[in-house]
Enzyme design. Sequence first.
Site, PDB file in Angstrom:
ATOM      1  N   ASP A  28       0.797  -1.232   0.000  1.00 49.96           N
ATOM      2  CA  ASP A  28       0.000   0.000   0.000  1.00 49.96           C
ATOM      3  C   ASP A  28       0.827   1.279   0.000  1.00 49.96           C
ATOM      4  OD1 ASP A  28       0.846  -0.520   2.566  1.00 49.96           O
ATOM      5  OD2 ASP A  28      -1.039   0.017   3.531  1.00 49.96           O
ATOM      6  N   GLU A  51       9.253 -10.552  -1.691  1.00 51.60           N
ATOM      7  CA  GLU A  51      10.299  -9.530  -1.863  1.00 51.60           C
ATOM      8  C   GLU A  51      11.702 -10.127  -1.879  1.00 51.60           C
ATOM      9  OE1 GLU A  51       6.703  -7.489  -0.048  1.00 51.60           O
ATOM     10  OE2 GLU A  51       7.830  -9.341   0.347  1.00 51.60           O
ATOM     11  N   HIS A 114       0.506   0.887  10.480  1.00 49.90           N
ATOM     12  CA  HIS A 114       0.854  -0.505  10.227  1.00 49.90           C
ATOM     13  C   HIS A 114       2.225  -0.570   9.554  1.00 49.90           C
ATOM     14  CE1 HIS A 114      -1.019   1.008   6.560  1.00 49.90           C
ATOM     15  NE2 HIS A 114      -0.421   0.050   5.873  1.00 49.90           N
ATOM     16  N   GLY A 412      26.421 -16.821  -0.507  1.00 50.78           N
ATOM     17  CA  GLY A 412      25.908 -18.184  -0.428  1.00 50.78           C
ATOM     18  C   GLY A 412      24.545 -18.325   0.224  1.00 50.78           C
ATOM     19  N   ASP A 443      17.965 -29.869  -4.903  1.00 51.06           N
ATOM     20  CA  ASP A 443      16.575 -29.936  -4.446  1.00 51.06           C
ATOM     21  C   ASP A 443      16.344 -29.125  -3.187  1.00 51.06           C
ATOM     22  OD1 ASP A 443      18.335 -31.919  -3.425  1.00 51.06           O
ATOM     23  OD2 ASP A 443      16.660 -32.988  -2.528  1.00 51.06           O
ATOM     24  N   ASN A 470      19.414 -34.442  -4.592  1.00 48.81           N
ATOM     25  CA  ASN A 470      20.331 -35.098  -3.655  1.00 48.81           C
ATOM     26  C   ASN A 470      19.624 -35.657  -2.423  1.00 48.81           C
ATOM     27  OD1 ASN A 470      22.773 -34.403  -5.098  1.00 48.81           O
ATOM     28  ND2 ASN A 470      22.459 -32.300  -4.418  1.00 48.81           N
TER      29      ASN A 470
END
Length: 516
Positions: A28, A51, A114, A412, A443, A470
């Site tokens: 918003d 995000e 908020h 990483g 995976d 894996n």
Amino acid sequence: MTKMKVALYLIRRLKELGVKHVFGVPGDFNLEMLDLVEDEEGIKWIGGCNELNAGYAADGYARVNKMGALITTFGVGELSAINAIAGSYAEMVPVVHIVGTPSTKSQAEGAMLHHTLGNGNFRIYMKMYEGITVAQTSLNPKNAKSEIDRVLRECYIKARPVYISLPTDVYGEEIEVDLSDDLNLSYPENPREVEDAAINQIVKEIQKAKCTIVLADVGTTRYSTTKELLDFVEKTGFPIFTSPMGKGVISENHPLFGGTYIGNVSELHIRQEVEGADLILSIGALKSDFNTGGFTYRVSTKKTIEFRNDHVKIFFAVYENVSMRQILPKLTSRLVQHQHGSKRIRTPYLSQPPIEEINSQQITHSWLWKEISSKFFKPNDIIIAETGTSMFGLMDVRFPEGATFISQILYGSIGYSIGATLGAALAAKNNEIKRRVILFVGDGSLQVTVQEISTIIRNNLDPIIFILNNDGYTIERMIHGLERKYNDIQPWQYCKTLEYFGATSAKGKKAKFTKI
């Protein structure tokens, strides 16, 4: 002079920097800003699933396009993206993070809105970003033009993220701008006397050395020094090696390319070439653990000259504010081609053992990477690897001409590569040359950010994705807890991923691998 809305001026400057896609999630406090983005020609809004993923996408986009942009909402949105921006900072990636914030009136009154912490402090989130961005600003009509130009220049010159707070009552405010006034992107000049002293000393050391090699790293790419590097190598004839993060900085088919040096993890002949040299010209180095084979570089300071973005270090002496981008061409012009430097070293990959035979049921990792290198990769491919078995598997793979390699080797963050693939695929569309985008991901990493495959489908992109299943967190198992349950994950039916996310024509195929 003409009048222009603050948000449109920011968008105009982004387009000047080559940004044609902006990533993010609506909220918003940024919706009116997104109206202006969506209605503006020459730039496209790419909404992500969250995000964090959008931040990864902006990072991947910037690695191919030289600049990326992200728009989030205040508080919850920007904090969701903060991990991605931290990774961009660590790995020297220029991303502009624009945050839609509450109105200046609400902020001045300390309203309990908020997405705040309920304490009236509207600056606390920007404060959190100070350590992971090179410039921050909060825009208002009086400072908008100068601050936008300042922050974007910092992002470009220093190749790291910046933070722009854009209050809701500032988006549409009009400011006077000169449309003929281009953004100043000139690099600071090296101090003449200091640079001359450095060049004179480097020339002396090169003339004394019997064997000089170049060790190129990621800084050459991030600080736009690849052309200067290539010219230097070709005119001096010095053999060149790269680090893992520097893969792709020079063609791996170049006759002077010797391979990827990763300390003790390197192939023996590469170690002998690098560690046996009596002078090492280190260009754009980033000496992290993964990038140096667990800090096993056997490269003494006593025989290393380092070229960085903001200084040159000759053994133990530091020449401040001397940029490698400016000193390299001048050094090149001073050097003559030395006999020992001009020797053509063998291409290391030709000495590798032949590809092993496999049965019809299992594919080994040692076979997989060599087979992909020799039969699958094509010139100009963008090759993306998650930091894990994929990244380590690709270290000794020969990349084709014009390839770009993307992997978050320093920071990483697990799951980075999915969002980065989205960004890289969109950036590839900006290129006149048709480029394939190829992702290798485990995976465990896939399950962290898999939602962004739906954004890839929605934008009609066609990357090729290899999922290395894996059965859990293999890298963590190798570090600790080989049989521990915390390294297990729920198995998915990965070949149905595209179908689940709504793809109608894409296909998934399955092959069996041996476990590592």
